[in-house]
Scaffold this active site. Structure first.
Site, PDB file in Angstrom:
ATOM      1  N   ARG A  38     -10.638  10.018   1.380  1.00  0.00           N
ATOM      2  CA  ARG A  38     -10.509  10.733   2.656  1.00  0.00           C
ATOM      3  C   ARG A  38     -11.582  11.816   2.778  1.00  0.00           C
ATOM      4  NH1 ARG A  38      -3.861  10.940   2.533  1.00  0.00           N
ATOM      5  NH2 ARG A  38      -3.582   8.683   2.632  1.00  0.00           N
ATOM      6  N   LYS A  69      -2.178  -1.577  -3.884  1.00  0.00           N
ATOM      7  CA  LYS A  69      -3.020  -0.387  -3.863  1.00  0.00           C
ATOM      8  C   LYS A  69      -2.161   0.866  -3.941  1.00  0.00           C
ATOM      9  CE  LYS A  69      -6.029   1.764  -0.535  1.00  0.00           C
ATOM     10  NZ  LYS A  69      -6.399   1.793   0.823  1.00  0.00           N
ATOM     11  N   TYR A 107     -15.046   0.927  -7.125  1.00  0.00           N
ATOM     12  CA  TYR A 107     -16.314   1.634  -6.950  1.00  0.00           C
ATOM     13  C   TYR A 107     -17.191   1.458  -8.176  1.00  0.00           C
ATOM     14  CZ  TYR A 107     -13.503   3.445  -3.194  1.00  0.00           C
ATOM     15  OH  TYR A 107     -12.712   3.518  -2.083  1.00  0.00           O
ATOM     16  N   LYS A 118       1.448  10.048   5.453  1.00  0.00           N
ATOM     17  CA  LYS A 118       1.479   8.653   5.892  1.00  0.00           C
ATOM     18  C   LYS A 118       2.746   7.934   5.417  1.00  0.00           C
ATOM     19  CE  LYS A 118      -3.548   8.161   6.450  1.00  0.00           C
ATOM     20  NZ  LYS A 118      -4.706   7.245   6.349  1.00  0.00           N
ATOM     21  N   LYS A 172       0.860  -1.176   0.000  1.00  0.00           N
ATOM     22  CA  LYS A 172       0.000   0.000   0.000  1.00  0.00           C
ATOM     23  C   LYS A 172       0.899   1.229   0.000  1.00  0.00           C
ATOM     24  CE  LYS A 172      -3.564   2.474   2.479  1.00  0.00           C
ATOM     25  NZ  LYS A 172      -4.577   2.443   3.514  1.00  0.00           N
ATOM     26  N   SER A 209     -10.074   5.461  -5.030  1.00  0.00           N
ATOM     27  CA  SER A 209     -11.001   6.581  -5.209  1.00  0.00           C
ATOM     28  C   SER A 209     -10.528   7.600  -6.241  1.00  0.00           C
ATOM     29  CB  SER A 209     -11.241   7.261  -3.864  1.00  0.00           C
ATOM     30  OG  SER A 209     -10.015   7.680  -3.283  1.00  0.00           O
ATOM     31  N   GLU A 253       7.418  -6.807   1.542  1.00  0.00           N
ATOM     32  CA  GLU A 253       6.129  -6.752   2.256  1.00  0.00           C
ATOM     33  C   GLU A 253       5.273  -7.979   1.920  1.00  0.00           C
ATOM     34  OE1 GLU A 253       5.033  -4.811   4.496  1.00  0.00           O
ATOM     35  OE2 GLU A 253       6.169  -2.956   4.392  1.00  0.00           O
TER      36      GLU A 253
HETATM   37  C1  PBG Z   1      -7.541   3.544   5.369  1.00  0.00           C
HETATM   38  C2  PBG Z   1      -7.767   3.326   3.913  1.00  0.00           C
HETATM   39  C3  PBG Z   1      -7.544   4.243   2.871  1.00  0.00           C
HETATM   40  C4  PBG Z   1      -8.040   3.645   1.710  1.00  0.00           C
HETATM   41  C5  PBG Z   1      -8.498   2.379   2.059  1.00  0.00           C
HETATM   42  N1  PBG Z   1      -8.310   2.184   3.420  1.00  0.00           N
HETATM   43  C6  PBG Z   1      -7.027   5.631   2.895  1.00  0.00           C
HETATM   44  C7  PBG Z   1      -5.704   5.908   3.444  1.00  0.00           C
HETATM   45  O1  PBG Z   1      -4.873   5.020   3.661  1.00  0.00           O
HETATM   46  O2  PBG Z   1      -5.469   7.081   3.744  1.00  0.00           O
HETATM   47  C8  PBG Z   1      -8.073   4.309   0.351  1.00  0.00           C
HETATM   48  C9  PBG Z   1      -9.062   3.749  -0.626  1.00  0.00           C
HETATM   49  C10 PBG Z   1      -9.378   4.643  -1.786  1.00  0.00           C
HETATM   50  O3  PBG Z   1      -8.746   5.693  -1.999  1.00  0.00           O
HETATM   51  O4  PBG Z   1     -10.305   4.291  -2.534  1.00  0.00           O
HETATM   52  N2  PBG Z   1      -6.573   2.886   6.023  1.00  0.00           N
END
Ligand code: PBG
Length: 391
Positions: free
Chosen positions: A266, A309, A374, A278, A256, A335, A294
């Site tokens: 968010r 992701k 989505y 992050k 991730k 997203s 990982e």
């Molecule tokens: C939270 C999480 C996030 C997403 C999935 N789980 C956001 C982040 O890590 O800040 C993002 C999914 C998306 O953007 O569709 N831990």
């Protein structure tokens, strides 16, 4: 091998097949096009003519391998297609909230909303009717429940456990996954506990284990740790097993990345980081090999599936993990990727249906078994229209 050398070999090879003195019939093309398009160069003339002629005097390239033969009709293409996309490959993310009894549209994700628990059940039923069988829940938590330790994340009466119980009672065949991370419940907007400005690893895992067991008890089929703390998959596996949930699986967000593509998500959950970013836990977008570290750790710690992701910009990472790990893989079409397609489609700049089905198929080609998107419901509708044959 240099490109030039490859070219030289290819030409040499072709020359070997070329008839020594091909009859230089009037070039077919010249005979069928307007003479007004005259040029000094004739590809059919000279000792090294680029275009030869066959027995019938038609233009012929001495090319034995012609991959286009396997693309010449829809029937042939269907016969040799290497990958397939079905609604069952799709997992639908659902945002849930209890701020009001309203279904609240998310401005930066047209077509997506924060659902009430009732409308969430309708979403699941609609997805199931289209062949989408799996769902992942993301809660928007009211500010007054948020703390640094995010203790609300393991409240058995919290929104997620109640949502799980409701789905399992109304749609027992739906496969439901939950997100394991502290951010929706954190007043710091981070995936872990913050002490002295740092996200602490092992204390966070204590909370994640409680959250995972709480979700398992409420009926989650899989839990999806998305927090990127070190060692959390093994700890969550031990916690689930210790509490008798040996059949609850772990879909680990293995690779991730610290990505700008999460922005609209968010917005949806009001979970932007309270300070900083992050990058001390999510991966650097510049790194590919690191994802293999990982992935192998998560596999060794007992993950049942691994996830990459975001999606499209990271297909190389997905492919590299596919080459080294035999567990099922998921990819998250996140997203920001959704928002970009929506925005361009709204302007009429791209064909939304075609671009979405192509994108989802590309995930399959790169090695994804499961795609979180989505677009799950729309894509399933389009696939059903086309008899489940895409592209
Ligand atoms: C939270 C999480 C996030 C997403 C999935 N789980 C956001 C982040 O890590 O800040 C993002 C999914 C998306 O953007 O569709 N831990």
């Amino acid at each position: 091998m240099s490109r030039l050398l490859v070219l030289a070999l290819a030409l040499g090879g072709a020359a070997a097949f070329a008839p020594a003195a091909a009859p230089r019939a009037a070039a077919t093309l010249a005979a069928t096009t307007k003479d007004s398009l005259s040029t000094k160069y004739d590809p059919t003339a000279g000792a090294n003519a680029a275009v030869a002629a066959n027995n019938k005097g038609d233009a012929w390239i001495p090319q034995m391998q012609r991959p286009r033969r396997n693309r010449k009709s829809a029937g042939v293409r269907a016969m040799v297609r290497e990958n397939f996309l079905t609604p069952a490959n799709l997992m639908q993310p659902i945002f849930i909230h209890e701020d009001s009894d309203e279904v609240v549209p998310i401005a930066s994700m047209p077509g997506q909303s924060r659902h009430t628990l009732d409308s969430m059940v309708k979403e699941v039923e609609a997805g199931m009717a289209l062949g989408v069988k799996s769902f992942i829940l993301f809660p928007k938590v009211p500010d007054d429940l948020k703390t640094n330790f995010a203790d609300a994340c393991y409240d058995p009466e919290g929104i997620v456990p109640r949502a799980l119980r409701l789905i399992k009672s109304k749609c027992p065949d739906a496969m439901v996954c939950t997100d394991i991370a502290l951010d929706p419940y954190s007043d710091q907007g981070h995936d872990g506990i913050v002490l002295d400005g740092k996200i602490v690893n092992d204390m966070t895992i204590e909370q994640l284990c409680k959250q995972a067991v709480c979700h398992a008890e409420a009926g989650a089929d899989f839990v999806g740790p998305s927090d990127m703390m070190d060692g959390r998959v093994g700890a969550i596996r031990m916690a689930l097993d210790a509490e008798g949930h040996t059949d609850v699986g772990i879909i680990s967000y293995s690779a991730k990345y610290a990505s700008a593509f999460y922005g609209p998500f968010r917005d949806a959950l009001d979970s932007h980081p309270g300070f900083g970013d992050k990058k001390t836990y999510q991966q650097d977008p510049a790194n590919g090999r690191e994802a293999l570290i990982e992935a192998s750790l998560d596999a060794a710690e007992g993950a049942d599936m691994l996830m990459v992701k975001p999606g499209v910009p990271y297909l190389d990472v997905l492919y590299r993990i596919r080459e080294t790990v035999d567990l099922p893989l998921a990819a998250y079409h996140v997203s920001g990727e959704y928002a970009m397609i929506k925005a361009a489609a709204e302007k009429g700049w791209v064909d939304e249906r075609a671009i979405v089905l192509e994108t989802l198929m590309c995930f399959r080609r790169a090695g994804a078994d499961v795609i979180l998107t989505y677009y799950a419901k729309d894509a399933a509708t389009w696939m059903n229209d086309e008899g489940n044959v895409c592209l």
